[in-house]
Motif scaffolding. Structure first.
Motif: not given
Ligand code: SAM
Length: 259
Positions: A64-68, A128-129, A162-166, A240-241
């Motif tokens: 992505g834009t490089g954060y990690h 990630l992300g 991943q997002r919690n899609y459930d 956590f984030q």
């Protein structure tokens, strides 16, 4: 401008991600979700996890834009930064210089053919992300996971979130809620949802609106796919984030061990 055509909910294609991350969206997102705030909420979770495992080399497959990638370089990991979007990599490269005086080693590569474009073996791969959600067919998901698996050393680890899609799928569309990032600055809301598509709307303070079409991965499904591709042990962490206003975690982080 993003292009979704006449019927946006019909757009369910793995390859469409390159058209969704238009430069204006990417720039806006990056300037609002400022990196300091992000690091406050995320802390050293990933860095600690990697250090604990004695990891030295990391392949960031969703730069992505490089954060990690920048966090990883700051922490001293040998890092290669891959992404399928050339625009993202350009922004990541600029951010590397801007935020850490780093020269990112960037490679444009689609996960489905990762081994063709990225060489070597890594102690860890991070995806990630909420990036894996961009894959729209099971075949693509299996292929991508198999490519990740092949690029890991024998005792390597894949970290994928991943997002919690459930929560969104099970609570029903009527009770959908808005996720706020960066205080109230960016409002993220599911606009359409079925078992095969989650179409998210991103509204910015200047009232501009963007969308992403994503595949709603169920937590157990992702874990099963990882197992079927060969990963031996998968541990899944809750949120956590990100800012969240419910009891359920917003995100899951899967840590999958090759052996
Ligand atoms: N990890 C970054 C972060 O957290 O800010 C970026 C996350 S962004 C939601 C998802 C990224 O995955 C985008 O940069 C996109 O180009 C990349 N991506 C999506 N599908 C891909 C694929 N099939 N191959 C390679 N990259 C892909």
């Amino acid at each position: 401008m993003q292009e979704f055509g006449d019927n946006p909910v019909d757009v369910r294609e793995t390859g469409h991600y390159t058209e969704e991350y238009v430069p204006s969206f990417v720039e806006k997102w990056d300037s609002l979700i400022d990196w300091d705030k992000r690091s406050q909420s995320e802390g050293n979770f990933f860095i600690d996890l990697l250090r604990k495992r004695g990891v030295r080399s990391v392949l960031d497959v969703a730069t992505g834009t490089g954060y990690h990638s920048v966090q990883l370089l700051d922490a001293g990991f040998e890092t290669v930064s891959a992404d399928g979007s050339a625009e993202m990599l350009a922004q990541a490269f600029a951010n590397g210089v801007r935020y850490g005086d780093h020269i990112l080693r960037v490679v444009q590569a689609d996960w489905r053919w990762l081994n063709r474009d990225v060489h070597g073996e890594y102690d860890a791969i991070v995806c990630l992300g909420n990036s894996f959600t961009h894959l729209f067919s099971e075949r693509d998901r299996r292929k991508a996971l198999a490519e990740f698996y092949a690029m890991l050393k024998h005792d390597g680890v894949l970290i994928l979130d991943q997002r919690n899609y459930d929560a969104i799928l099970d609570s029903g569309f009527s009770s959908k809620h808005t996720f706020y990032y960066c205080g109230e600055d960016v409002a993220v809301e599911p606009e359409y949802m079925d078992e095969g598509l989650c179409r998210m709307r991103y509204r910015f303070p200047d009232e501009s609106v963007y969308h992403l079409n994503m595949y709603p991965l169920r937590k157990e499904y992702t874990r099963r796919l990882m197992t079927e591709v060969g990963f031996q042990r998968i541990e899944t962490y809750g949120d956590f984030q990100h800012t969240y206003r419910d009891e359920q975690p917003d995100f899951f982080v899967h840590v999958a061990e090759k052996e």
